[in-house]
Design an enzyme around this catalytic site. Structure first.
Site, PDB file in Angstrom:
ATOM      1  N   HIS A 124       0.812  -1.224   0.000  1.00  0.00           N
ATOM      2  CA  HIS A 124       0.000   0.000   0.000  1.00  0.00           C
ATOM      3  C   HIS A 124       0.845   1.275   0.000  1.00  0.00           C
ATOM      4  O   HIS A 124       0.317   2.369  -0.199  1.00  0.00           O
ATOM      5  CB  HIS A 124      -0.926   0.054   1.227  1.00  0.00           C
ATOM      6  CG  HIS A 124      -1.951  -1.044   1.253  1.00  0.00           C
ATOM      7  ND1 HIS A 124      -2.834  -1.239   0.219  1.00  0.00           N
ATOM      8  CD2 HIS A 124      -2.228  -2.001   2.179  1.00  0.00           C
ATOM      9  CE1 HIS A 124      -3.624  -2.281   0.521  1.00  0.00           C
ATOM     10  NE2 HIS A 124      -3.267  -2.758   1.686  1.00  0.00           N
ATOM     11  N   ASP A 248      -4.406 -12.747   4.204  1.00  0.00           N
ATOM     12  CA  ASP A 248      -5.685 -12.249   4.728  1.00  0.00           C
ATOM     13  C   ASP A 248      -6.873 -12.698   3.877  1.00  0.00           C
ATOM     14  O   ASP A 248      -8.011 -12.326   4.160  1.00  0.00           O
ATOM     15  CB  ASP A 248      -5.666 -10.717   4.909  1.00  0.00           C
ATOM     16  CG  ASP A 248      -4.850  -9.987   3.866  1.00  0.00           C
ATOM     17  OD1 ASP A 248      -4.493 -10.604   2.842  1.00  0.00           O
ATOM     18  OD2 ASP A 248      -4.582  -8.780   4.059  1.00  0.00           O
TER      19      ASP A 248
HETATM   20 ZN   LIG Z   1      -3.985  -7.172   2.959  1.00  0.00          ZN
END
Ligand SMILES: [Zn+2]
Length: 342
Positions: A124, A248
């Site tokens: 990110h 995740d």
């Molecule tokens: Zn993630």
């Protein structure tokens, strides 16, 4: 020995607070699993700190300076989910440097593939902004290093983390030298990753986003890998495969809605192994991103390592298309058939 593992207890020294899901306990659980359960021979890789100019392959000098200035301060809040502790800058240099050290080992032929078990994660992180638990974009730095230091022409980044890797996409969306392929829950954090985001200018067609509604299983991911990722990769012919390996998508992960099992991570790794043998001499570097269910993370990493080390069972199941799969993937297919033979 053909597989390398990056691990270092110093990665536990970055801490965003006692209740943060991206906790040092994540790597503690993974490192304990390696000690207890990985019995095949592997090369232990000790990371080095990346130099400031190496971080500068992706990030702006003023951003690097900003993170550097967090050193020795107890807590600096960078965005609603991301903060630093006193050691974070040093640890983040060690995370990116762990990737560079491993790229060197693979390019020198000392190992064929590796898994860098590092934190903080990276996908990110934007050129001048920390976000989503990420400080420096480890995978993007690794890809740019391969282009510049080793004069590679085509790098494939496969991002199977639950979330879209906005930072990685933005780093290379104007370039045909890096193909970014991401499967991600959508709509979801960080909001980017629609299949209309295809890259820009000479990078058009080299950003491949497969946004997915929740509930996807091992079979769904395998179907996408076999029917979309494989043909695109065979046409692209990358020199090296980097994997943003997040866990995740695990069925019990607290942040996600996918239904991937730990064996599913092994099956995806096997697909990438087969692909890499065919197109780039087996060169794969997996890099840890997310994954917040400790058992899911531990078991998922074990599966990936087992397959990288060629110790895992092969899943030969053929996976059929279904009207539901066709329907969900059809906007994607329509967009990407313009660039790739699918
Ligand atoms: Zn993630």
């Amino acid at each position: 020995m053909k597989t390398g593992i990056v691990k270092d207890k110093q990665y536990l020294q970055h801490n965003m607070g006692d209740y943060h899901v991206e906790s040092p306990q994540r790597l503690e659980a993974v490192y304990q699993m390696i000690e207890d359960e990985i019995k095949f021979p592997y090369l232990f890789i000790k990371p080095r700190a990346a130099k400031e100019e190496e971080i500068g392959l992706i990030h702006t000098p003023s951003y690097v300076q900003k993170i550097k200035e967090t050193s020795s301060r107890e807590r600096v809040v960078l965005d609603p989910d991301t903060s630093t502790s006193a050691q974070s800058y040093r640890v983040a240099l060690l995370a990116a440097g762990g990737i560079l050290e491993t790229v060197d080992k693979i390019m020198e032929g000392k190992i064929q593939n590796a898994f860098a078990l590092i934190r903080p994660p990276g996908h990110h992180a934007e050129a001048s902004r920390a976000m989503g638990f990420c400080l420096f974009n480890n995978v993007a730095i690794g890809a740019q290093y391969l282009l510049e230091r080793y004069n590679q022409k085509r790098i494939l980044i496969v991002d199977w983390d639950l979330h879209h890797g906005n930072g990685t996409q933005h780093s290379f969306e104007q370039s045909p030298n890096v193909l970014y392929f991401s499967t991600h829950q959508h709509p979801h954090y960080p909001g980017t990753g629609d299949s209309s985001e295809i890259g820009q200018n000479s990078g058009e067609g080299f950003t491949v986003n497969v946004p997915l509604s929740p509930g996807k299983t091992d079979e769904d991911y395998l179907y996408i890998y076999r029917n979309i990722l494989s043909p695109i990769s065979e046409q692209y012919q990358p020199d090296f495969i980097l994997v943003s390996a997040g866990f995740d998508t695990f069925e019990q992960d607290p942040l996600g809605g996918m239904k991937v099992t730990s064996r599913g991570f092994g099956a995806l790794t096997q697909e990438l192994m087969d692909l890499s043998q065919k197109i780039c001499g087996g060169k794969i570097l997996a890099v840890l991103e997310g994954g917040y269910h400790l058992r899911g993370l531990r078991e998922g990493v074990k599966e990936v390592l087992t397959h990288l080390g060629a110790q895992g069972p092969r899943t030969e199941t053929s996976i059929q298309s279904s009207p539901q799969r066709e329907k969900e993937l059809s906007p994607f297919m329509e967009t990407y058939r313009k660039y790739w033979n699918l």
